[in-house]
Design a protein around this motif. Sequence first.
Motif, PDB file in Angstrom:
ATOM      1  N   LEU A 212       7.850 -51.543  43.282  1.00 53.19           N
ATOM      2  CA  LEU A 212       8.718 -52.822  43.331  1.00 53.19           C
ATOM      3  C   LEU A 212       9.275 -53.291  44.764  1.00 53.19           C
ATOM      4  O   LEU A 212       9.040 -54.368  45.032  1.00 53.19           O
ATOM      5  N   GLU A 213       9.754 -52.064  45.424  1.00 50.99           N
ATOM      6  CA  GLU A 213      10.193 -52.542  46.909  1.00 50.99           C
ATOM      7  C   GLU A 213       8.953 -52.840  47.769  1.00 50.99           C
ATOM      8  O   GLU A 213       9.199 -54.004  48.500  1.00 50.99           O
ATOM      9  N   HIS A 214       7.762 -52.367  47.611  1.00 48.98           N
ATOM     10  CA  HIS A 214       6.464 -52.976  48.293  1.00 48.98           C
ATOM     11  C   HIS A 214       6.272 -54.288  47.879  1.00 48.98           C
ATOM     12  O   HIS A 214       5.723 -54.935  48.752  1.00 48.98           O
ATOM     13  N   VAL A 215       6.247 -54.821  46.674  1.00 53.15           N
ATOM     14  CA  VAL A 215       6.080 -56.183  46.308  1.00 53.15           C
ATOM     15  C   VAL A 215       6.830 -56.990  47.010  1.00 53.15           C
ATOM     16  O   VAL A 215       6.299 -58.004  47.429  1.00 53.15           O
ATOM     17  N   ILE A 216       8.208 -56.781  47.180  1.00 51.40           N
ATOM     18  CA  ILE A 216       9.036 -57.675  48.024  1.00 51.40           C
ATOM     19  C   ILE A 216       8.586 -57.805  49.421  1.00 51.40           C
ATOM     20  O   ILE A 216       8.715 -58.776  50.083  1.00 51.40           O
ATOM     21  N   SER A 217       8.478 -56.651  49.880  1.00 44.19           N
ATOM     22  CA  SER A 217       7.824 -56.600  51.429  1.00 44.19           C
ATOM     23  C   SER A 217       6.362 -57.281  51.533  1.00 44.19           C
ATOM     24  O   SER A 217       6.214 -57.968  52.619  1.00 44.19           O
ATOM     25  N   GLN A 218       5.385 -57.496  50.543  1.00 38.45           N
ATOM     26  CA  GLN A 218       4.372 -58.156  50.734  1.00 38.45           C
ATOM     27  C   GLN A 218       4.581 -59.749  50.611  1.00 38.45           C
ATOM     28  O   GLN A 218       3.937 -60.046  51.387  1.00 38.45           O
ATOM     29  N   LEU A 219       5.526 -60.150  49.950  1.00 42.37           N
ATOM     30  CA  LEU A 219       5.827 -61.435  49.749  1.00 42.37           C
ATOM     31  C   LEU A 219       6.550 -62.046  51.100  1.00 42.37           C
ATOM     32  O   LEU A 219       6.015 -62.987  51.534  1.00 42.37           O
ATOM     33  N   ALA A 220       7.043 -60.968  51.733  1.00 48.63           N
ATOM     34  CA  ALA A 220       7.741 -61.360  53.190  1.00 48.63           C
ATOM     35  C   ALA A 220       6.722 -61.330  54.048  1.00 48.63           C
ATOM     36  O   ALA A 220       6.433 -62.143  55.072  1.00 48.63           O
ATOM     37  N   HIS A 221       5.573 -60.532  54.225  1.00 53.54           N
ATOM     38  CA  HIS A 221       4.538 -60.400  54.975  1.00 53.54           C
ATOM     39  C   HIS A 221       3.430 -61.630  54.847  1.00 53.54           C
ATOM     40  O   HIS A 221       3.247 -62.194  55.793  1.00 53.54           O
ATOM     41  N   GLU A 222       3.237 -62.052  53.650  1.00 55.59           N
ATOM     42  CA  GLU A 222       2.592 -63.271  53.522  1.00 55.59           C
ATOM     43  C   GLU A 222       3.130 -64.480  53.943  1.00 55.59           C
ATOM     44  O   GLU A 222       2.428 -65.219  54.809  1.00 55.59           O
ATOM     45  N   VAL A 223       4.337 -64.523  54.068  1.00 58.22           N
ATOM     46  CA  VAL A 223       5.066 -65.896  54.624  1.00 58.22           C
ATOM     47  C   VAL A 223       5.027 -65.682  56.087  1.00 58.22           C
ATOM     48  O   VAL A 223       4.878 -66.662  56.950  1.00 58.22           O
ATOM     49  N   ALA A 224       5.545 -64.483  56.529  1.00 57.30           N
ATOM     50  CA  ALA A 224       5.821 -64.228  58.031  1.00 57.30           C
ATOM     51  C   ALA A 224       4.133 -64.488  58.878  1.00 57.30           C
ATOM     52  O   ALA A 224       4.110 -64.709  60.039  1.00 57.30           O
ATOM     53  N   GLU A 225       3.173 -64.042  58.246  1.00 59.20           N
ATOM     54  CA  GLU A 225       1.775 -63.986  58.646  1.00 59.20           C
ATOM     55  C   GLU A 225       1.120 -65.406  58.761  1.00 59.20           C
ATOM     56  O   GLU A 225       0.308 -65.904  59.417  1.00 59.20           O
ATOM     57  N   LYS A 226       1.719 -66.380  57.712  1.00 62.83           N
ATOM     58  CA  LYS A 226       1.093 -67.496  57.659  1.00 62.83           C
ATOM     59  C   LYS A 226       1.795 -68.833  58.384  1.00 62.83           C
ATOM     60  O   LYS A 226       1.442 -69.972  58.924  1.00 62.83           O
TER      61      LYS A 226
END
Length: 480
Positions: free
Chosen positions: A316-330
């Motif tokens: 569950l914590e990694h899902v939040i991190s993935q959402l942040a990575h998607e925005v930061a990388e795009k």
Amino acid sequence: MAEGGTTLEYTPTWVVAAVCTVIVLISLIVERFLHLLGKLLKRKHQKPPFEALQKIKEELMLLGFISLLLTVFQGRINTICISEDLSKKMLPCKKETKGTTAHFQAFFSFFPGGTSRRLLAEDSPANSCPEGKVPMLSTTALHHLHIFIFVLACVHVVFCALTILFGSAKIRQWKRWEDSISNKEQDPEQAQDPKLTNVQDHDFIRTRYLGFGKNSCFLGWLQSFFKQFYASVTRSDYITLRLGFIMTHCRGNLKFNFHKYMMRALEADFKKVVGISWYLWLFVVLFLLLNVAGWHAYFWIAFIPFILLLAVGTKLEHVISQLAHEVAEKHVAVQGDLVVHPSDDHFWFNKPKIVLILIHIILFQNSFEMAFFFWIWLQYGFDSCIMGQVSYIIPRLVIGAFIQLLCSYSTLPLYAIVTQMGSSFKKAIFDEHVQEGLVGWAKQAKKKTVLRKAANESTHNQVVHREESPLIQMAKAGSK
């Protein structure tokens, strides 16, 4: 005289009447309490807790039926004989202990199925098995098994209720974040034109993307693992995830009360957690099979909910991190607030509901561990060979308490907010009267569709029948 003691033929009538009065009185009190509680929940329009209460009633009815089966078929079970050599294999204790704690057994005499029920508690003095064989299950062992099932159901319901109660209290603390966002949106002085924001400067990105484990998958998972133990959901997490849900599922209502929706969804999921599914009963049977002396199965099996809980919290914590990575990388900069994009791709097998199933298993297995401990303690005493050594008991109790606290204050709140980051939303997004209206509309639409299809088929058959020649119709009639 019958097996196990005096029959009703030689029992004083006042004793029979008194015992029946007490049993019926207790049953009526419990039944009326549940009935009044259900009426109170319905009057306050608490539909999910009311459905959870109905689920508890179903479990109680199942336990009552199990009790009835154990009582009715105990005579038949006692007549099933096995060899003495087979009866000595896979024993929970290497040496049979005859002593039991009578003061603890007297405690259960107040419960249905307790020691006051001599019909189920007494062993038959006469062995109906031939020489060299013994009964497969004695009446006393059957009675103790009956008590264990009762204790297991009670402990499971209590532990689930405590988990939901403490988890909901933690989630209610987020209400001040929801109120501050609503006040900011309604205040015209604070409402400003959207400005360009550097993604790297956003709190959500700094804590979830720019920190430890940015460029390493392993370190990212390690960070998610430790994040579940402290500040699992921060204010920036809540605000960002809330906005992502609103922009994805209800863009036309920017003032949507996300916190209220989240609480309704959690209450709706509670009715699924409080029940005991068939695969959980299968787990009970498997554990009872593996509870062999020297294997310490009760100790090793305690690590199953412990490992599952840590895995769920990390995911569950990694899902939040993935959402942040998607925005930061795009994006380098965004205009206005930072918006994440919910998707089922972040969850196991693209199904967020798997997390709820795992939480259900975690809570039941932990309840099973605690129920088994209390049952052995009350039924056989703390020094029983089934209880095991103290070096195995203490870690087991510590793990159980840790699971209960972590699941209540961290995993359950994480589940409540992160599972909303899927591709779809739950029906709790609508108010209760809107849900009922939609369900009624769907039923009417389905009924009209069926009627329209039947009318079209009837009209088509009539047209075909008129187009057929009399010779063809006569041939069909002759074949019939």
